[in-house]
Design an enzyme around this catalytic site. Structure first.
Site, PDB file in Angstrom:
ATOM      1  CG  ASP A  23      -1.882  -1.167   1.390  1.00 30.26           C
ATOM      2  OD1 ASP A  23      -3.175  -1.291   0.360  1.00 30.26           O
ATOM      3  OD2 ASP A  23      -1.899  -1.535   2.425  1.00 30.26           O
ATOM      4  NE  ARG A  32      -4.886  -1.924  -4.657  1.00 31.53           N
ATOM      5  CZ  ARG A  32      -4.132  -2.544  -3.160  1.00 31.53           C
ATOM      6  NH1 ARG A  32      -3.817  -2.355  -2.336  1.00 31.53           N
ATOM      7  NH2 ARG A  32      -4.586  -3.550  -3.541  1.00 31.53           N
TER       8      ARG A  32
HETATM    9  C1  LIG Z   1      -8.204  -1.550  -4.047  1.00 32.74           C
HETATM   10  C2  LIG Z   1      -8.281   0.235  -3.116  1.00 32.74           C
HETATM   11  C3  LIG Z   1      -6.702  -0.180  -2.536  1.00 32.74           C
HETATM   12  C4  LIG Z   1      -5.980   1.670  -1.781  1.00 32.74           C
HETATM   13  N1  LIG Z   1      -5.340   1.508  -1.731  1.00 32.74           N
HETATM   14  C5  LIG Z   1      -4.793   2.667  -1.029  1.00 32.74           C
HETATM   15  C6  LIG Z   1      -3.431   3.364  -0.922  1.00 32.74           C
HETATM   16  O1  LIG Z   1      -2.704   2.420  -1.014  1.00 32.74           O
HETATM   17  N2  LIG Z   1      -3.627   4.228  -0.239  1.00 32.74           N
HETATM   18  C7  LIG Z   1      -4.422   5.435  -0.470  1.00 32.74           C
HETATM   19  O2  LIG Z   1      -3.279   6.444  -0.045  1.00 32.74           O
HETATM   20  N3  LIG Z   1      -4.894   5.225  -1.341  1.00 32.74           N
HETATM   21  C8  LIG Z   1      -5.579   3.670  -0.999  1.00 32.74           C
HETATM   22  N4  LIG Z   1      -7.118   3.485  -1.718  1.00 32.74           N
HETATM   23  C9  LIG Z   1      -7.983   4.893  -1.563  1.00 32.74           C
HETATM   24  C10 LIG Z   1      -8.190   5.880  -2.202  1.00 32.74           C
HETATM   25  O3  LIG Z   1      -6.942   6.414  -2.731  1.00 32.74           O
HETATM   26  C11 LIG Z   1      -9.234   6.194  -2.343  1.00 32.74           C
HETATM   27  O4  LIG Z   1      -9.378   7.520  -1.169  1.00 32.74           O
HETATM   28  C12 LIG Z   1     -10.273   5.771  -2.125  1.00 32.74           C
HETATM   29  O5  LIG Z   1     -10.583   4.696  -2.765  1.00 32.74           O
HETATM   30  C13 LIG Z   1     -11.993   6.588  -2.709  1.00 32.74           C
HETATM   31  O6  LIG Z   1     -11.525   7.097  -4.054  1.00 32.74           O
HETATM   32  P1  LIG Z   1     -12.168   6.522  -5.138  1.00 32.74           P
HETATM   33  O7  LIG Z   1     -11.208   6.689  -6.182  1.00 32.74           O
HETATM   34  O8  LIG Z   1     -13.179   5.707  -5.055  1.00 32.74           O
HETATM   35  O9  LIG Z   1     -12.756   7.936  -5.996  1.00 32.74           O
HETATM   36  P2  LIG Z   1     -14.194   8.652  -5.407  1.00 32.74           P
HETATM   37  O10 LIG Z   1     -14.890  10.191  -6.540  1.00 32.74           O
HETATM   38  O11 LIG Z   1     -13.673   9.602  -3.356  1.00 32.74           O
HETATM   39  O12 LIG Z   1     -16.016   8.438  -5.073  1.00 32.74           O
HETATM   40  C14 LIG Z   1     -16.050   7.755  -6.237  1.00 32.74           C
HETATM   41  C15 LIG Z   1     -17.884   7.083  -5.487  1.00 32.74           C
HETATM   42  O13 LIG Z   1     -17.421   6.174  -4.802  1.00 32.74           O
HETATM   43  C16 LIG Z   1     -17.991   6.017  -3.659  1.00 32.74           C
HETATM   44  N5  LIG Z   1     -17.117   5.819  -2.190  1.00 32.74           N
HETATM   45  C17 LIG Z   1     -16.190   6.575  -2.417  1.00 32.74           C
HETATM   46  N6  LIG Z   1     -15.463   5.815  -1.046  1.00 32.74           N
HETATM   47  C18 LIG Z   1     -16.229   6.293  -0.643  1.00 32.74           C
HETATM   48  C19 LIG Z   1     -16.810   6.107   0.822  1.00 32.74           C
HETATM   49  N7  LIG Z   1     -15.301   5.710   1.752  1.00 32.74           N
HETATM   50  N8  LIG Z   1     -17.612   4.925   1.098  1.00 32.74           N
HETATM   51  C20 LIG Z   1     -18.353   4.599   0.814  1.00 32.74           C
HETATM   52  N9  LIG Z   1     -18.611   5.390  -1.224  1.00 32.74           N
HETATM   53  C21 LIG Z   1     -17.431   5.548  -1.609  1.00 32.74           C
HETATM   54  C22 LIG Z   1     -18.490   7.156  -3.548  1.00 32.74           C
HETATM   55  O14 LIG Z   1     -19.722   6.311  -4.146  1.00 32.74           O
HETATM   56  C23 LIG Z   1     -18.096   8.055  -4.867  1.00 32.74           C
HETATM   57  O15 LIG Z   1     -18.795   9.042  -5.101  1.00 32.74           O
HETATM   58  C24 LIG Z   1      -7.177   2.544  -1.946  1.00 32.74           C
HETATM   59  C25 LIG Z   1      -8.642   2.154  -2.736  1.00 32.74           C
HETATM   60  C26 LIG Z   1      -9.390   1.206  -3.709  1.00 32.74           C
HETATM   61  C27 LIG Z   1     -10.264   0.855  -4.018  1.00 32.74           C
END
Ligand SMILES: Cc1cc2nc3c(=O)[nH]c(=O)nc-3n(C[C@H](O)[C@H](O)[C@H](O)COP(=O)(O)OP(=O)(O)OC[C@H]3O[C@@H](n4cnc5c(N)ncnc54)[C@H](O)[C@@H]3O)c2cc1C
Length: 303
Positions: free
Chosen positions: A131, A181
């Protein structure tokens, strides 16, 4: 991004942390994002997901470990988890945080801990994803990754689209055939190093995603953003990139409908399944990234 910083700061205050972690009040909300506190909980959830055609990456929650005894216990947990995932017939993948493996103690020590886990995974045909944490750790994380990746191709890393540096990092990782990722980024970072606007982060995500889909090795698109996912699908179709060449990834408990829909359309979907007692920082990042979660949380609190 501004409100995210405030939520993360408030959540870190000791009385707030006590209130949330010590009572039963928030259990239901926590359970939405975290599989449980034990490895058995994670395995149970992983098997349920696999039955629906979803793959998993399990994550033993914890970060900012400052003593060797705790870091050692984390390594042992992963050494226990990896063969159990394999024995259960699951596609064996774990996600690890380097500050949980002692990065704040000593870089070389952390590298050795990670190597134990990656070697164990290699023995059972499994995969380890590092991560990406806050920006204070970006370079050291990439250095440790580079030091091990040549000997362990079953090691991958995460790139955060919100960092300005990520274009260059992605090009370097493409050149060494590393599996990336791609996520947007979950930490509160200053505008001097990260795009402050959501629209800029989304544009960066799309740009990096296209680079990885075209030339990357087994990229993982980690997002719940339906419009980005639609664009990814249009892009792979127009470039005749087969679904086996990449995967989508989402977090446990978020957009389950979309996870299952993508599987039914023939795409690979991996769910990040976190478990363990140290769920608090992970939980607060999930609250901070969506206003609706916060409102739900506040309503709970007022009741
Ligand atoms: C498999 C995976 C691994 C990850 N690993 C890391 C990492 O190593 N380091 C790091 O900094 N970040 C990590 N993240 C988190 C990532 O950086 C984002 O903060 C997170 O995924 C929200 O961004 P989004 O791309 O979904 O888009 P956004 O624009 O934030 O969300 C898009 C839509 O997704 C849904 N959604 C998003 N978040 C939520 C929530 N918390 N609760 C409910 N609905 C939600 C909503 O419908 C929202 O409108 C990871 C995410 C995933 C999916």
């Amino acid at each position: 991004m501004f409100s995210r910083a405030i939520v993360l700061k408030v959540a870190a205050l000791p009385p707030v942390r006590r209130l949330i972690t010590q009572g039963r009040l928030f259990r239901k909300l926590v359970d939405r994002f975290v599989a449980g506190e034990t490895l058995q909980d994670a395995l149970r959830v992983a098997q349920q997901l696999q039955a629906k055609g979803l793959k998993v990456s399990i994550d033993y929650l914890g970060e900012s470990v400052r003593d060797r005894q705790t870091a050692q216990a984390v390594v042992e947990e992963y050494l226990r988890a990896i063969p159990q995932l394999a024995e259960a017939g699951l596609d064996t993948q774990v996600s690890v945080k380097l500050t949980q493996l002692g990065l704040d103690i000593e870089q070389e020590y952390c590298l050795r801990n990670l190597e134990c886990i990656v070697r164990r995974a290699q023995e059972v045909g499994g995969f380890v994803r590092i991560d990406m944490e806050g920006s204070a750790y970006t370079q050291r994380t990439l250095d440790i990754f580079a030091a091990l990746h040549e000997r362990y191709p079953n090691l991958g890393v995460v790139i955060q689209a919100y960092l300005y540096r990520s274009d260059e990092d992605v090009e370097r990782l493409i050149r060494c055939r590393a599996s990336v990722r791609l996520c947007k980024g979950a930490y509160a970072e200053p505008a001097s190093i990260a795009y402050p606007k959501r629209s800029q982060v989304n544009a960066a995500y799309r740009r990096l995603m296209q680079r990885l889909l075209l030339d990357g090795y087994a990229p993982a698109l980690a997002t719940h953003d339906e419009s980005i996912i639609r664009d990814a699908i249009a892009f792979v179709r127009s470039h005749q990139i087969p679904p086996q060449r990449f995967e989508f990834e989402m977090l446990y408990g978020i957009r389950r409908d979309l996870q299952e829909r993508l599987v039914s359309q023939g795409y690979q979907m991996r769910v990040y399944v976190p478990y363990g007692e140290a769920w608090y920082p992970y939980f607060t990042r999930r609250l901070a990234e969506r206003p609706a979660n916060l409102l739900f949380f506040l309503r709970h609190l007022l009741r």
